[in-house]
Design an enzyme around this catalytic site. Structure first.
Site, short mmCIF file in Angstrom:
data_model
loop_
_atom_site.label_atom_id
_atom_site.label_comp_id
_atom_site.label_asym_id
_atom_site.label_seq_id
_atom_site.Cartn_x
_atom_site.Cartn_y
_atom_site.Cartn_z
N TYR A 45 -10.17 4.57 15.41
CA TYR A 45 -9.23 5.03 14.37
C TYR A 45 -9.08 6.55 14.41
CZ TYR A 45 -7.22 5.26 9.60
OH TYR A 45 -6.42 5.48 8.51
N ASN A 97 4.17 4.58 9.39
CA ASN A 97 3.07 4.43 8.43
C ASN A 97 2.14 3.27 8.77
OD1 ASN A 97 1.81 4.43 5.55
ND2 ASN A 97 2.72 2.39 5.77
N GLY A 154 -0.61 0.86 9.93
CA GLY A 154 -1.90 1.17 10.53
C GLY A 154 -2.94 0.13 10.17
N GLY A 172 0.80 -1.23 0.00
CA GLY A 172 0.00 0.00 0.00
C GLY A 172 0.83 1.27 0.00
N ILE A 173 0.42 2.22 0.81
CA ILE A 173 1.10 3.52 0.88
C ILE A 173 2.55 3.34 1.30
CG2 ILE A 173 1.17 5.68 2.18
CD1 ILE A 173 -1.92 5.57 2.30
N PRO A 222 -3.38 11.64 4.85
CA PRO A 222 -3.93 11.26 3.54
C PRO A 222 -5.45 11.28 3.56
CG PRO A 222 -2.39 9.57 4.38
CD PRO A 222 -2.73 10.50 5.51
N GLY A 223 -6.01 11.59 2.40
CA GLY A 223 -7.44 11.33 2.19
C GLY A 223 -7.59 9.87 1.80
N GLY A 270 -18.34 5.33 12.73
CA GLY A 270 -17.88 3.94 12.82
C GLY A 270 -16.39 3.80 13.09
P1 NDP Z 1 -2.65 -1.30 4.12
O1 NDP Z 1 -3.67 -2.05 4.90
O2 NDP Z 1 -2.60 -1.44 2.64
O3 NDP Z 1 -1.19 -1.64 4.72
C1 NDP Z 1 -0.98 -1.54 6.09
C2 NDP Z 1 0.47 -1.81 6.40
O4 NDP Z 1 0.65 -1.75 7.83
C3 NDP Z 1 0.89 -3.21 5.97
O5 NDP Z 1 2.20 -3.16 5.46
C4 NDP Z 1 0.86 -3.98 7.28
O6 NDP Z 1 1.76 -5.07 7.33
C5 NDP Z 1 1.29 -2.92 8.25
N1 NDP Z 1 0.92 -3.27 9.62
C6 NDP Z 1 -0.33 -3.43 10.13
N2 NDP Z 1 -0.25 -3.78 11.43
C7 NDP Z 1 1.07 -3.83 11.74
C8 NDP Z 1 1.79 -4.14 12.91
N3 NDP Z 1 1.18 -4.45 14.07
N4 NDP Z 1 3.16 -4.09 12.88
C9 NDP Z 1 3.80 -3.78 11.73
N5 NDP Z 1 3.17 -3.49 10.58
C10 NDP Z 1 1.82 -3.51 10.59
O7 NDP Z 1 -2.82 0.21 4.55
P2 NDP Z 1 -2.59 1.57 3.72
O8 NDP Z 1 -1.38 1.47 2.90
O9 NDP Z 1 -3.86 1.95 3.10
O10 NDP Z 1 -2.34 2.58 4.93
C11 NDP Z 1 -1.06 2.99 5.37
C12 NDP Z 1 -1.23 4.07 6.41
O11 NDP Z 1 -1.96 5.16 5.85
C13 NDP Z 1 -2.03 3.62 7.64
O12 NDP Z 1 -1.51 4.21 8.78
C14 NDP Z 1 -3.42 4.14 7.36
O13 NDP Z 1 -4.15 4.34 8.53
C15 NDP Z 1 -3.07 5.45 6.67
N6 NDP Z 1 -4.15 5.98 5.85
C16 NDP Z 1 -4.63 5.27 4.77
C17 NDP Z 1 -5.64 5.80 4.01
C18 NDP Z 1 -6.17 5.09 2.82
O14 NDP Z 1 -7.14 5.61 2.24
N7 NDP Z 1 -5.64 3.98 2.38
C19 NDP Z 1 -6.24 7.11 4.32
C20 NDP Z 1 -5.65 7.76 5.45
C21 NDP Z 1 -4.65 7.20 6.18
P3 NDP Z 1 1.40 -6.50 6.64
O15 NDP Z 1 1.61 -6.29 5.16
O16 NDP Z 1 2.38 -7.45 7.23
O17 NDP Z 1 -0.02 -6.80 6.98
#
Ligand code: NDP
Length: 240
Positions: free
Chosen positions: A147, A82, A84, A13-14, A177-178, A143
């Site tokens: 978060y 990052n 989440g 992802g991001i 981010p949005g 909801g």
């Molecule tokens: P994804 O669900 O695509 O990826 C999440 C990433 O976080 C994965 O690499 C995952 O690892 C990792 N992760 C989750 N839990 C843990 C943990 N306990 N320890 C280590 N790594 C962990 O999320 P996004 O890319 O969409 O989001 C990235 C960030 O951006 C987050 O903080 C999210 O809240 C924020 N965000 C995203 C938005 C969106 O629209 N997508 C909007 C606003 C904010 P693994 O691959 O091993 O599961």
């Protein structure tokens, strides 16, 4: 540029886009992940960036990981918090576990990671910390009390630590981010997503690369006067 950058949740992802952008800009990147071993393997094969498995919600695991990364790559000078998760439910249905998981993984992780690198950054007189917040931490979201609270907390954490780091060459900023087209957003029901896109003036979801661009700006050596800021990258959906 041989500064070492660590991106939590950096293999999907991001986070993946951030890891790749940093590598392309010449940084030595370490990417963290936790649950999705297959995605991490594929990521390393594809990018050549080493992936480190640890749980960002565990202080002990973060401490051990930072020691390992420091030994293998060098001291971490750039930290991108990052990683989440979401565990959505309205409050009257939310379990304590849903609350706790999100607070620990999204907010306590920022303490865990920053605490483990801050002394070395202070000693070296250089550091860049970027925390990934969210539009939903700025505006709230139905909801998502867990978060929204965690992400909102990230913005306060950023501003407080920015004040502590400023005299030591350490900047601390946030990106909000949005809605970005990743697995997290693909989990949102289609009908809800259509309504969300209709409210984005830019008329589209964000791309992970849109967020990575902001991170690259904030971590640059000559971005040293930018600290305590939140950059909203949301296609105009929310102006804060
Ligand atoms: P994804 O669900 O695509 O990826 C999440 C990433 O976080 C994965 O690499 C995952 O690892 C990792 N992760 C989750 N839990 C843990 C943990 N306990 N320890 C280590 N790594 C962990 O999320 P996004 O890319 O969409 O989001 C990235 C960030 O951006 C987050 O903080 C999210 O809240 C924020 N965000 C995203 C938005 C969106 O629209 N997508 C909007 C606003 C904010 P693994 O691959 O091993 O599961």
């Amino acid at each position: 540029m041989d500064r070492v950058a660590l991106v939590t949740g950096g293999t999907r992802g991001i986070g993946k886009a951030i890891s790749v952008a940093l590598k392309d800009a010449g940084y030595r990147v370490a990417a963290n992940y936790f649950g999705n071993v297959e995605a991490a393997k594929q990521f390393t094969e594809e990018t050549g960036i080493p992936a480190y498995r640890f749980d960002v919600s565990s202080f002990a695991e973060c401490e051990a990981a930072i020691q390992k990364i420091t030994a293998e790559l060098g001291p971490v000078e750039i930290l991108v918090n990052n990683a989440g998760i979401t565990r959505d439910a309205t409050l009257h249905r939310m379990t304590y576990e849903q609350w706790e998981d999100v607070i620990q993984t999204n907010l306590t992780s920022c303490f865990n990671m920053a605490r483990c690198v801050i002394e070395s950054m202070r000693d070296r007189g250089f550091g860049r910390i970027v925390n990934v917040g969210s539009i939903n931490g700025q505006a709230g979201q139905y909801g998502q009390v867990n978060y929204a609270a965690a992400k909102s907390g990230i913005h306060g954490f950023t501003k407080a630590l920015a004040q502590e780091g400023a005299a030591k060459g350490i900047t601390v900023n946030a990106i909000a981010p949005g809605y970005v087209d990743t697995d997290m957003v693909r989990a949102v029901p289609h009908a809800v997503l259509e309504k969300i896109i209709a409210r984005i003036p830019a008329g589209r979801l964000g791309r992970a690369e849109d967020i990575a661009r902001g991170v690259l700006f904030l971590v640059a050596d000559d971005a040293d006067f930018v600290t305590g800021a939140t950059i909203s990258i949301n296609g105009g959906q929310h102006m804060y």
